[in-house]
Each structure stands twice: as structure tokens, then as C-alpha cells.
Scaffold this active site. Structure first.
Site, PDB file in Angstrom:
ATOM      1  N   LYS A 206       9.288  34.762  -3.963  1.00 54.79           N
ATOM      2  CA  LYS A 206       9.753  35.073  -5.305  1.00 54.79           C
ATOM      3  C   LYS A 206       9.973  33.751  -6.008  1.00 54.79           C
ATOM      4  O   LYS A 206      10.802  32.936  -5.588  1.00 54.79           O
ATOM      5  CB  LYS A 206      11.039  35.870  -5.237  1.00 54.79           C
ATOM      6  CG  LYS A 206      11.490  36.285  -6.617  1.00 54.79           C
ATOM      7  CD  LYS A 206      12.631  37.253  -6.534  1.00 54.79           C
ATOM      8  CE  LYS A 206      12.902  37.848  -7.887  1.00 54.79           C
ATOM      9  NZ  LYS A 206      14.092  38.691  -7.847  1.00 54.79           N
TER      10      LYS A 206
ATOM     11  N   LYS B   5       5.754  37.410  -6.171  1.00 51.50           N
ATOM     12  CA  LYS B   5       6.279  37.764  -7.490  1.00 51.50           C
ATOM     13  C   LYS B   5       6.564  36.495  -8.263  1.00 51.50           C
ATOM     14  O   LYS B   5       7.195  35.600  -7.688  1.00 51.50           O
ATOM     15  CB  LYS B   5       7.562  38.573  -7.283  1.00 51.50           C
ATOM     16  CG  LYS B   5       8.300  38.950  -8.547  1.00 51.50           C
ATOM     17  CD  LYS B   5       9.563  39.690  -8.177  1.00 51.50           C
ATOM     18  CE  LYS B   5      10.306  40.132  -9.415  1.00 51.50           C
ATOM     19  NZ  LYS B   5      11.513  40.882  -9.091  1.00 51.50           N
TER      20      LYS B   5
HETATM   21  C1  PBG Z   1      16.371  39.763  -9.212  1.00 46.72           C
HETATM   22  C2  PBG Z   1      15.225  40.480  -9.798  1.00 46.72           C
HETATM   23  C3  PBG Z   1      14.340  39.926 -10.712  1.00 46.72           C
HETATM   24  C4  PBG Z   1      13.431  40.914 -11.058  1.00 46.72           C
HETATM   25  C5  PBG Z   1      13.739  42.037 -10.302  1.00 46.72           C
HETATM   26  N1  PBG Z   1      14.874  41.758  -9.523  1.00 46.72           N
HETATM   27  C6  PBG Z   1      14.252  38.530 -11.201  1.00 46.72           C
HETATM   28  C7  PBG Z   1      15.371  38.009 -11.962  1.00 46.72           C
HETATM   29  O1  PBG Z   1      15.979  38.673 -12.782  1.00 46.72           O
HETATM   30  O2  PBG Z   1      15.643  36.835 -11.716  1.00 46.72           O
HETATM   31  C8  PBG Z   1      12.334  40.726 -12.045  1.00 46.72           C
HETATM   32  C9  PBG Z   1      11.505  41.886 -12.356  1.00 46.72           C
HETATM   33  C10 PBG Z   1      10.713  41.738 -13.593  1.00 46.72           C
HETATM   34  O3  PBG Z   1      10.777  40.726 -14.323  1.00 46.72           O
HETATM   35  O4  PBG Z   1       9.989  42.687 -13.876  1.00 46.72           O
HETATM   36  N2  PBG Z   1      16.742  40.164  -7.950  1.00 46.72           N
END
Ligand code: PBG
Length: 337
Positions: free
Chosen positions: A207, A261
Site C-alpha cells: 500500500k 494499491k
Molecule cells: C486506509 C485506507 C485508505 C483507503 C482505504 N483504506 C487509504 C487512506 O485513506 O490513506 C483508500 C481507498 C481509496 O482511495 O479508494 N486504511
């Protein structure tokens, strides 16, 4: 005597004209290497409190938050379209958020409520729940914040608690998106000790510390809360070796599936992770990617439908086995027709 262009082209190609296979729609169809179907898609869903409520998300045109009852209806629609699984994300009431994200351990929190309701009403679709703390903390970080630091091991304790509540509520797969060290092994151990041997783990393995999460933070109400950035726990966008080390450790700790991601800027990572691990690899086409396609389409700069399908196909070509995308319903509808 000078050569004709045909002689030149035949000479340089050796007569191998690649356009022959692209000549007709039927030749293109018959040599096509990658195919997309509803089976490849996972639908992320935003939850809110209340009954019979829907709230559009400004930064994600066409995406809304739903109360649990409505989210269950959307889940049934996803099932009808052949989408294998949904992934709920909650917009938690401000007063329930705190320093340690303790609401994640509440067996009646929004994710657990949705999971129970969806399992009862739509038993034949998978539920993949996130055990990161960010929807539940009052500072918007994925872990526990102490003296300006995201403390790893205390965060893992809380993430494990959340994962257990989610499994008890009926989640099929736990997908921790927090990037704390050791959380995959800790969750696996806790699930096994509690008798949840059959509950799987989809690790958000790589991530990245990305700007493309912006609209999501509006969706779950962390945008205004987040203090600082997530650079001390997410992967640096400059790195791919680090992502491969994460993959190696996640596999050793017991992950059943891996994820990359965001999606489109990280296709090289998707490709490499699939090639080097042979594991099921998922990719998350995140909120900012969705919003870029939708806003460019709304301005008439691109054909939104074609851009959507092309981006999803590109994930499969790179090696992804599954794609989390806010376009899931629309893409599945299109493929059904
Ligand atoms: C954090 C989380 C994120 C997303 C899902 N869970 C990243 C964040 O806010 O830092 C991003 C999903 C998206 O942008 O569609 N656990």
C-alpha cells in the site's frame, strides 16, 4: 533503381505484417489475450449510520454512502450481476472516534452490523472487511497515535481485536490495509486460536503513500482529521524492492492473497508481484483514479465508459486476479448487456 514502398516494408518486416490479426473485429476477438468478467470485480461500499439513507460523495461522482439496509440492497444487486464480493468501509460518527480507534473492537460497529445483515440477506456473496483503524481514530491514522508516532505493536493489538469482531460477525476474508509490521501473522494466529481457520486474509501488501486516496478520505470523513501523512508506514512510491519484501513476509505470515494499491500508477508492481510470488494478487483502483476518470468524462475530455473498461482490462493484463473498483457495478452491468 529505387525500391517501391511495398518492397521496403516487405524487406524490413520480412513479410510479417502484424496488422493482419487486427483487421476485423472477429480476428481481434479470436486473438485477444486477456478478458475481463464480473468474476474479476470486488465492489467497495461506503456505510453510514441511519435507516434508508443515501448520501452522495461529492469527490466521487456516482458513488454514495449507504445506511446498512440500503447497502445490503446494493450488495444483492452486486450478487445478481455476478460480482463475487463486496468490501465495506464505514463513515463512523465523529463522537465514536478516539486516539486508539477503540470502536473497531465494538461488535456492533457499522462494519459488523453490515456484515451480519449482508450475510443473512445475501449469503452467496463474499464479504471482505478492512481491519485498519483509520475510520475509527480521531486523527485519521491507520494505527494508534502516541506522542506523534504511529506505534506499531499497540496498533496490531487493536487491529487483531477488530479482525476478530469482523470474523465473529461473519466476514469471509479479513483485509488489513494499515501496513503495520507483523499484523498478518498476528491476525492469522488470533483467528486460528478463536476457531476461525476458514476465514482468509487478503493482505494490503504494497500500500503506497499515495495522493490518489484523497476522495476516499471525504467518503469516510477522515479528510479534515488526518494529522501529517502516512509516510512512516505506507510504502514509498519510489520503491519496488520494498514491496517485494512485504510480499515475502506476508506470505510467510500466512496471507492467502496479496494486494497492490493504488492501481494504475503501480501496474509494474502488480506485474512483478504476480510473476515473483505466483500468489493470488489483487489490485485496488482507488478513489482518486475513479474520480479522475469520472471528472474527465464529465468534462467531455475522455469517453468515460471506454476509459473505465480499458483501465480494468489493463489490471488483468498486468496479472491481477481481482480488482477492487468503484466502477464494479457499472462495469458488470455493461458486461451483462
Ligand atoms: C486506509 C485506507 C485508505 C483507503 C482505504 N483504506 C487509504 C487512506 O485513506 O490513506 C483508500 C481507498 C481509496 O482511495 O479508494 N486504511
Amino acid at each position: 533503381m529505387s525500391k517501391t514502398t511495398t518492397e521496403i516494408v516487405d524487406a524490413v518486416t520480412g513479410g510479417r505484417r502484424l496488422r493482419r490479426n487486427r483487421r476485423f473485429s472477429w480476428t481481434r476477438r479470436i486473438v485477444r489475450e486477456t478478458r475481463l468478467s464480473a468474476d474479476d470485480l470486488i465492489l467497495p461500499l461506503f456505510l453510514m449510520e441511519g435507516d434508508d439513507c443515501e448520501e452522495p460523495i461529492t469527490a466521487m461522482p456516482g458513488v454514495s454512502r449507504y445506511s446498512v439496509d440500503r447497502a445490503v440492497k446494493v450488495t444483492a444487486r452486486a450478487r445478481d450481476l455476478g460480482i463475487p464480493a463486496v468490501a465495506p468501509f464505514p463513515n463512523v460518527a465523529r463522537e465514536k472516534r478516539d486516539q486508539t480507534g477503540s470502536e473497531i473492537a465494538n461488535p456492533d460497529n457499522l462494519i459488523c452490523q453490515f456484515t451480519r445483515a449482508a450475510k443473512a440477506a445475501v449469503p452467496d456473496i463474499g464479504i471482505i472487511t478492512d481491519a485498519a483503524l483509520d475510520p475509527f481514530t480521531d486523527h485519521g491514522h491507520d494505527g494508534v497515535l502516541r506522542d506523534g508516532q504511529i506505534v506499531n505493536d499497540e496498533s496490531v493489538d487493536q487491529i487483531v481485536e477488530g479482525a476478530l469482531r469482523q470474523a465473529e460477525a461473519g466476514a469471509d476474508i479479513i483485509a488489513p490495509s494499515d501496513m503495520m509490521d507483523g499484523r498478518i501473522g498476528a491476525i492469522r494466529l488470533a483467528l486460528d486460536e478463536a476457531g476461525f481457520q476458514d476465514v482468509g486474509i487478503l493482505s494490503y501488501t504494497a500500500k503506497y503513500a499515495s495522493a490518489f486516496y484523497g476522495p476516499y478520505r471525504e467518503a469516510i470523513g477522515t479528510g479534515g482529521l488526518l494529522q501529517g501523512d502516512k509516510n512512516t508506514y505506507y510504502v514509498d512510491p519510489a520503491n519496488s524492492e520494498d514491496a517485494m519484501r512485504e510480499a515475502e513476509m506476508d506470505i510467510a505470515e500466512g496471507a492467502d492473497m496479496l494486494m497492490v494499491k493504488p492501481g494504475m500508477p503501480y501496474l509494474d508492481i502488480v506485474y512483478r508481484m504476480k510473476q515473483e510470488t505466483g500468489m493470488p494478487v489483487f489490485v485496488y483502483q482507488v478513489s482518486g483514479e475513479y474520480s479522475m476518470i469520472e471528472s474527465a468524462a464529465a468534462n467531455g475530455f475522455i469517453d468515460g465508459q471506454r476509459a473505465m473498461m480499458e483501465s480494468l482490462l489493463a489490471f488483468k493484463r498486468a496479472g491481477a486476479d481481482g480488482i477492487l473498483t468503484y466502477h464494479a457495478l457499472r462495469a458488470a452491468e455493461l458486461m451483462a448487456n
